[in-house]
Design a protein around this motif. Structure first.
Motif, PDB file in Angstrom:
ATOM      1  N   ALA A   1     -17.507 -13.185 -13.651  1.00 34.08           N
ATOM      2  CA  ALA A   1     -17.853 -11.809 -14.048  1.00 34.08           C
ATOM      3  C   ALA A   1     -16.645 -10.891 -13.876  1.00 34.08           C
ATOM      4  CB  ALA A   1     -19.039 -11.297 -13.222  1.00 34.08           C
ATOM      5  N   LEU A   2     -15.899 -11.079 -12.784  1.00 37.81           N
ATOM      6  CA  LEU A   2     -14.700 -10.261 -12.545  1.00 37.81           C
ATOM      7  C   LEU A   2     -13.667 -10.479 -13.651  1.00 37.81           C
ATOM      8  CD1 LEU A   2     -14.285 -10.860  -8.709  1.00 37.81           C
ATOM      9  CD2 LEU A   2     -14.734  -8.659  -9.783  1.00 37.81           C
ATOM     10  N   LYS A   3     -13.495 -11.753 -14.037  1.00 39.53           N
ATOM     11  CA  LYS A   3     -12.527 -12.067 -15.085  1.00 39.53           C
ATOM     12  C   LYS A   3     -12.959 -11.440 -16.405  1.00 39.53           C
ATOM     13  CE  LYS A   3     -11.705 -16.499 -15.343  1.00 39.53           C
ATOM     14  NZ  LYS A   3     -12.106 -17.908 -15.152  1.00 39.53           N
ATOM     15  N   ALA A   4     -14.249 -11.539 -16.703  1.00 40.60           N
ATOM     16  CA  ALA A   4     -14.753 -11.030 -17.981  1.00 40.60           C
ATOM     17  C   ALA A   4     -14.678  -9.506 -18.039  1.00 40.60           C
ATOM     18  CB  ALA A   4     -16.198 -11.490 -18.196  1.00 40.60           C
ATOM     19  N   SER A   5     -14.728  -8.856 -16.880  1.00 40.20           N
ATOM     20  CA  SER A   5     -14.753  -7.383 -16.877  1.00 40.20           C
ATOM     21  C   SER A   5     -13.427  -6.784 -17.317  1.00 40.20           C
ATOM     22  CB  SER A   5     -15.101  -6.871 -15.473  1.00 40.20           C
ATOM     23  OG  SER A   5     -13.961  -6.967 -14.640  1.00 40.20           O
TER      24      SER A   5
ATOM     25  N   THR B   1     -10.508  -0.905 -10.511  1.00 35.05           N
ATOM     26  CA  THR B   1     -11.471  -0.925  -9.413  1.00 35.05           C
ATOM     27  C   THR B   1     -11.045  -1.906  -8.332  1.00 35.05           C
ATOM     28  OG1 THR B   1     -13.156  -0.514 -11.055  1.00 35.05           O
ATOM     29  CG2 THR B   1     -13.931  -1.107  -8.874  1.00 35.05           C
ATOM     30  N   TYR B   2     -11.260  -1.520  -7.100  1.00 35.88           N
ATOM     31  CA  TYR B   2     -10.988  -2.367  -5.943  1.00 35.88           C
ATOM     32  C   TYR B   2     -11.808  -3.657  -6.061  1.00 35.88           C
ATOM     33  CZ  TYR B   2     -10.645  -3.444  -0.935  1.00 35.88           C
ATOM     34  OH  TYR B   2     -10.417  -4.040   0.267  1.00 35.88           O
ATOM     35  N   ILE B   3     -11.147  -4.797  -6.033  1.00 34.87           N
ATOM     36  CA  ILE B   3     -11.809  -6.075  -6.336  1.00 34.87           C
ATOM     37  C   ILE B   3     -13.065  -6.331  -5.485  1.00 34.87           C
ATOM     38  CG2 ILE B   3     -11.522  -8.604  -6.213  1.00 34.87           C
ATOM     39  CD1 ILE B   3      -8.701  -8.183  -7.388  1.00 34.87           C
ATOM     40  N   PRO B   4     -13.002  -6.170  -4.147  1.00 38.09           N
ATOM     41  CA  PRO B   4     -14.213  -6.438  -3.372  1.00 38.09           C
ATOM     42  C   PRO B   4     -15.390  -5.550  -3.780  1.00 38.09           C
ATOM     43  CG  PRO B   4     -12.315  -6.386  -1.919  1.00 38.09           C
ATOM     44  CD  PRO B   4     -11.834  -5.917  -3.270  1.00 38.09           C
ATOM     45  N   ALA B   5     -15.110  -4.292  -4.143  1.00 41.72           N
ATOM     46  CA  ALA B   5     -16.197  -3.388  -4.538  1.00 41.72           C
ATOM     47  C   ALA B   5     -16.783  -3.809  -5.881  1.00 41.72           C
ATOM     48  CB  ALA B   5     -15.679  -1.955  -4.610  1.00 41.72           C
ATOM     49  N   LEU B   6     -15.909  -4.180  -6.804  1.00 35.02           N
ATOM     50  CA  LEU B   6     -16.361  -4.631  -8.120  1.00 35.02           C
ATOM     51  C   LEU B   6     -17.203  -5.906  -7.968  1.00 35.02           C
ATOM     52  CD1 LEU B   6     -16.042  -3.955 -11.137  1.00 35.02           C
ATOM     53  CD2 LEU B   6     -14.025  -5.451 -11.171  1.00 35.02           C
ATOM     54  N   ALA B   7     -16.703  -6.815  -7.146  1.00 35.48           N
ATOM     55  CA  ALA B   7     -17.426  -8.069  -6.918  1.00 35.48           C
ATOM     56  C   ALA B   7     -18.797  -7.785  -6.314  1.00 35.48           C
ATOM     57  CB  ALA B   7     -16.616  -8.981  -5.993  1.00 35.48           C
ATOM     58  N   TYR B   8     -18.813  -6.853  -5.364  1.00 36.09           N
ATOM     59  CA  TYR B   8     -20.081  -6.516  -4.702  1.00 36.09           C
ATOM     60  C   TYR B   8     -21.100  -6.049  -5.735  1.00 36.09           C
ATOM     61  CZ  TYR B   8     -23.213  -4.478  -1.191  1.00 36.09           C
ATOM     62  OH  TYR B   8     -24.287  -4.180  -0.409  1.00 36.09           O
ATOM     63  N   SER B   9     -20.617  -5.270  -6.725  1.00 38.74           N
ATOM     64  CA  SER B   9     -21.553  -4.726  -7.709  1.00 38.74           C
ATOM     65  C   SER B   9     -22.157  -5.842  -8.571  1.00 38.74           C
ATOM     66  CB  SER B   9     -20.869  -3.656  -8.566  1.00 38.74           C
ATOM     67  OG  SER B   9     -19.871  -4.254  -9.363  1.00 38.74           O
TER      68      SER B   9
ATOM     69  N   MET C   1      -6.210 -11.191  -9.514  1.00 36.58           N
ATOM     70  CA  MET C   1      -6.873 -11.488 -10.789  1.00 36.58           C
ATOM     71  C   MET C   1      -6.239 -12.715 -11.463  1.00 36.58           C
ATOM     72  SD  MET C   1      -9.416  -9.500 -11.018  1.00 36.58           S
ATOM     73  CE  MET C   1     -10.090  -9.339 -12.641  1.00 36.58           C
ATOM     74  N   ALA C   2      -4.913 -12.837 -11.365  1.00 38.23           N
ATOM     75  CA  ALA C   2      -4.250 -14.012 -11.936  1.00 38.23           C
ATOM     76  C   ALA C   2      -4.702 -15.272 -11.199  1.00 38.23           C
ATOM     77  CB  ALA C   2      -2.732 -13.862 -11.853  1.00 38.23           C
ATOM     78  N   GLY C   3      -4.840 -15.162  -9.883  1.00 42.24           N
ATOM     79  CA  GLY C   3      -5.336 -16.292  -9.095  1.00 42.24           C
ATOM     80  C   GLY C   3      -6.734 -16.697  -9.560  1.00 42.24           C
ATOM     81  N   PHE C   4      -7.563 -15.705  -9.861  1.00 45.30           N
ATOM     82  CA  PHE C   4      -8.914 -15.992 -10.355  1.00 45.30           C
ATOM     83  C   PHE C   4      -8.855 -16.725 -11.697  1.00 45.30           C
ATOM     84  CE2 PHE C   4     -11.141 -12.221  -8.007  1.00 45.30           C
ATOM     85  CZ  PHE C   4     -11.060 -12.922  -6.829  1.00 45.30           C
TER      86      PHE C   4
END
Ligand code: UDP
Ligand code: MG
Length: 215
Positions: free
Chosen positions: A169-173, A178-186, A81-84
Motif C-alpha cells: 500500500a505504501l509503494k502504491a501510494s 508523509t512520515y512513513i510510520p504515520a502513513l503505514a499506520y493509516s 521507499m527504495a528499500g520497500f
C-alpha cells in the motif's frame, strides 16, 4: 530461492563510524531468530566509506545481504521507499543504521506480529533524548492525534515492522511527503506497539550534533 520471511530495510548516510558495530550485532540477532531473512541496505549517497563497507559486508554474507546504491543524497524517506521497492519479505522491518534502536529487538516485533498484527511500532523504554526533544515530540503527538486519529506513542522511533500488505500500500501510494510510520499506520487494520530498549546511539540527531559542534 523463495522469498524470505523477513526483510530488514536500513537507510545509510555517512555511517562509516557505526556500520561495523551494526553488522556485528544485526546479523547474529537475525541468525538467532531461525526465520529466513534478507537485509536491504540503501546507501543514500554517502560521501564516506559506507558504500565500500556495504560492499565488503555483501561479500561476507551474500546470501542474506542486498545493497541499493543511490547516486545522490535523497533523504531517509526516499531511501526507505527504495528499500520497500526492492525487498521481498512477507514482513518488513525498518531500522536506523546508527544503533539508536537495538537490532536485538527485531525478534520481539516479529513475535508481536505473530499474534496477528499487521503493524508493530516501538516505544523506547528509557528515552535518552534531551528534554526539549521529548517536549516537542509530545506536542507533535497531541497535534497529530487531533488531526489524524493516529495514535503513536513514540513517533521518533524508526524500528517498526510492517506486513507485506502495508508495504504494498505504501509503494502504491507514491506518497513522498508523509512520515512513513504515520502513513503505514493509516493503512493498518490491527496495529500494535512494543517496548524496546533505547541506547541514545552515536547522536540524538544530525541537527543537535551540528548545532553542538558549531557552538
Ligand atoms: N539517513 C539517510 N539519508 C539522509 C539522512 C539520514 O538515509 O539524508 C539515514 C541515516 O543513515 C540513519 C537514518 O536515516 O540510518 C536516520 O538518520 P539520523 O540518525 O540522522 O536521524 P535521527 O536520529 O535524527 O532520526
Ligand atoms: Mg539517529
Amino acid at each position: 530461492m523463495s522469498d524470505p520471511e523477513v526483510s530488514v530495510v536500513i537507510p545509510v548516510y555517512n555511517e562509516e563510524d557505526v556500520l561495523e558495530a551494526l553488522f556485528s550485532r544485526l546479523y547474529p540477532a537475525l541468525d538467532a531468530l531461525g526465520r529466513r531473512y534478507e537485509i536491504v541496505f540503501v546507501n543514500d549517497g554517502s560521501r564516506d566509506r559506507s558504500p565500500a563497507m556495504l560492499r565488503e559486508q555483501y561479500q561476507r554474507r551474500p546470501e542474506v545481504t542486498r545493497v541499493v546504491l543511490f547516486n545522490g543524497n535523497f533523504g531517509q524517506h526516499m531511501a526507505i521507499m527504495a528499500g520497500f521497492e526492492y525487498c521481498r519479505g512477507a514482513r518488513v522491518v525498518t531500522l536506523d543504521a546508527d544503533l539508536q534502536n537495538p537490532p536485538e529487538e527485531i525478534g520481539n516485533l516479529l513475535a508481536k506480529m505473530d499474534e496477528g498484527h499487521d503493524y508493530v511500532g516501538s516505544i523506547r523504554r528509557r528515552r535518552q533524548d534531551v528534554a526539549w526533544r521529548r517536549w516537542a515530540s509530545k506536542a507533535m503527538n497531541r497535534l497529530r492525534e487531533r488531526l489524524t486519529h493516529i495514535k503513536m506513542t513514540d513517533q521518533g522511533c524508526m524500528l517498526r515492522a510492517y506486513s507485506r500488505d502495508i508495504v504494498d500500500a505504501l509503494k502504491a501510494s507514491r506518497e513522498v511527503s508523509t512520515y512513513i510510520p504515520a502513513l503505514a499506520y493509516s493503512y493498518a487494520q490491527n496495529p500494535a506497539e512494543v517496548e524496546v530498549a533505547h541506547e541514545g546511539g552515536r547522536r540524538a540527531s544530525r541537527n543537535t550534533r551540528s548545532t553542538s559542534s558549531s557552538a
